[in-house]
Design an enzyme around this catalytic site. Structure first.
Site, PDB file in Angstrom:
ATOM      1  N   GLY A 252       0.669  -7.716 -48.563  1.00 37.13           N
ATOM      2  CA  GLY A 252      -0.071  -8.567 -47.635  1.00 37.13           C
ATOM      3  C   GLY A 252      -1.122  -7.800 -46.862  1.00 37.13           C
ATOM      4  N   ASP A 253      -0.792  -6.556 -46.476  1.00 34.24           N
ATOM      5  CA  ASP A 253      -1.761  -5.708 -45.780  1.00 34.24           C
ATOM      6  C   ASP A 253      -2.934  -5.372 -46.694  1.00 34.24           C
ATOM      7  OD1 ASP A 253      -0.441  -5.207 -43.146  1.00 34.24           O
ATOM      8  OD2 ASP A 253       1.114  -4.384 -44.422  1.00 34.24           O
TER       9      ASP A 253
END
Length: 453
Positions: A252-253
């Protein structure tokens, strides 16, 4: 001159403790993990900033750091990669420790109660936020994104704001260019069930955002913007094969940082989201956040040992052995990139090379162009390569059975193939990592070009 890409959010200390588990505890039916090595990396906004620095030259991280050993460790890990604007932290640095046996997570231990102190910002932090060309908010619910003065500056900025939300954090500021929850987070935020398309559309209205991209793992993302809602799939070349169980830590990062970097460079939002979907998929295929970890105590591989001796020596000292293999006939930039990326995944890289007879069986009577002795000499001269092992079989299965690497690296062009060596790697407690290939480079193509020239 454009301003920096600014990452705002909570930084955590992520720790991976690697070991082996071959017995159960006599007091309870739980595995006993014999610890081999400990790896540290910045987590949360710190990981997002490091990933953003892969795509943007000027990255500034606005985060809260404590005065304890955990905060000092984070500052050292981030030094030289991003500029830090540090806010005061109240409490202890948050540490998330994954205990892993043979590459599989056994349990996670969370320590620390640190939260960002909501004190007035210093002049440098205010200047950085006002001068940003793009801003990524990596909210982990620890107070940085809810700082009143920061929220005010984010609401006033003309720069595109990408907001990666957290269930324990506050809502994004109205007018964010893109908000990036995953599908489970999106369901929690709405409080209602629904398809990713429905959730994205609802949240766009609720948050008054220009767009919302709900990430759906290996299927890519669903984007809702002013033109409607549509799926953004993972490109075929970046997909991880179903037989591989990837570590998705930090995906997600990577998605959010890639979107922010693309917007920083002036890309249109749909193009930025498509690029981010591919970047996140390739990030997972290359080992995800574990590829960015650093050992608590560095290991320097001893010189002058055979590949097998080197692997055993490094393994006894708790290091991570990485191996890759192939013909490597006429070394080209694609090979060099693969080897460099493979070396980044551990403490030592051992290259398994097909012998001349093995290459002839695989490629035909006209190959190899370069003899095994010369291929070994060239590979050994590369900074990324610590040792070379030559094998006679068509497949490196037998040499890998003895070598027992922790990580076996192959190019992403093998994504759809059933690797014969995958089973022996897993039997030895290792994992297979697919590294994206560099388009346009192939030994066979080079030979054909010369022959037709």
């Amino acid at each position: 001159m454009s301003g920096p890409l600014v990452v705002v959010g909570d930084t955590l200390l992520d720790i991976d403790v690697d070991g082996n588990a071959d017995r159960l505890c006599p007091e309870a039916p739980v595995p006993v993990v014999d610890v081999g090595r400990e790896w540290h990396r910045p987590g949360g906004a710190g990981l997002a900033a490091r990933l953003a620095a892969r795509s943007a030259a000027d990255v500034v991280l606005v985060t809260a750091l404590g005065g304890d050993e955990g905060g000092a460790r984070l500052a050292r890990l981030l030094a030289g990669e991003v500029e830090l604007c540090a806010l005061p932290l109240e409490g202890e640095t948050v540490r998330k420790t994954r205990i892993r046996a043979a590459g599989q997570s056994v349990v996670r231990l969370d320590h620390g109660d640190g939260r960002a102190a909501h004190e007035p910002l210093d002049a440098r932090t205010v200047s950085v936020l006002r001068g940003a060309s793009a801003i990524l908010v990596a909210d982990y619910g620890r107070g940085v994104a809810s700082h009143p003065q920061i929220r005010q500056l984010l609401a006033e900025t003309d720069a595109p704001v990408v907001w990666d939300p957290h269930p324990r954090g506050g809502p994004p500021v109205p007018g964010a260019a893109l908000v990036t929850p995953n599908d489970s987070e999106a369901a929690k935020f709405t409080g209602e069930p629904g398809t990713p398309e429905e959730l994205a559309a609802r949240l766009r209205v609720e948050w008054a955002a220009e767009a919302v991209a709900v990430t759906v793992g290996s299927r890519g993302a669903v984007l809702a913007d002013g033109t409607g809602t549509r799926a953004v799939p993972v490109p075929h070349a970046a997909r991880v094969p179903a037989s591989v169980r990837p570590d998705t830590c930090g995906a997600g990062d990577r998605f959010a940082s890639a979107v922010a970097a693309a917007l920083h460079d002036g890309a249109a939002l749909p193009d930025a989201v498509a690029a981010a979907v591919e970047s996140a998929a390739r990030f997972v295929a290359a080992g995800a956040a574990t590829a960015l970890s650093e050992p608590a105590e560095p290991i320097r591989p001893p010189e002058g040992l055979s590949g097998f001796e080197l692997a055993e020596r490094v393994r006894r000292r708790g290091g991570r052995v990485v191996a890759t293999g192939g013909c490597f006939d006429i070394l080209h930039p694609g090979h060099v990139t693969l080897l460099r990326r493979a070396r980044e995944l551990g403490d030592v890289l051992i290259v398994c090379v097909n012998s001349d007879e093995s290459v002839r069986r695989l490629k035909g009577p006209g190959r190899p162009v370069v003899t095994a002795a010369d291929r070994v000499r060239v590979l050994s001269a590369l900074e990324s390569v610590d040792a070379v092992v030559v094998f006679e079989e068509s497949s490196p299965v037998e040499v890998l059975r003895t070598l027992r690497p922790d990580v076996w690296v192959k190019g992403g062009d093998y994504a759809g193939a059933d690797l014969p060596e995958a089973e022996v790697i897993r039997e030895g407690g290792g994992k297979v990592v697919l590294v994206p290939t560099v388009e346009g480079y192939s030994t066979t193509r080079l030979i054909e070009t010369v022959s037709n020239g």
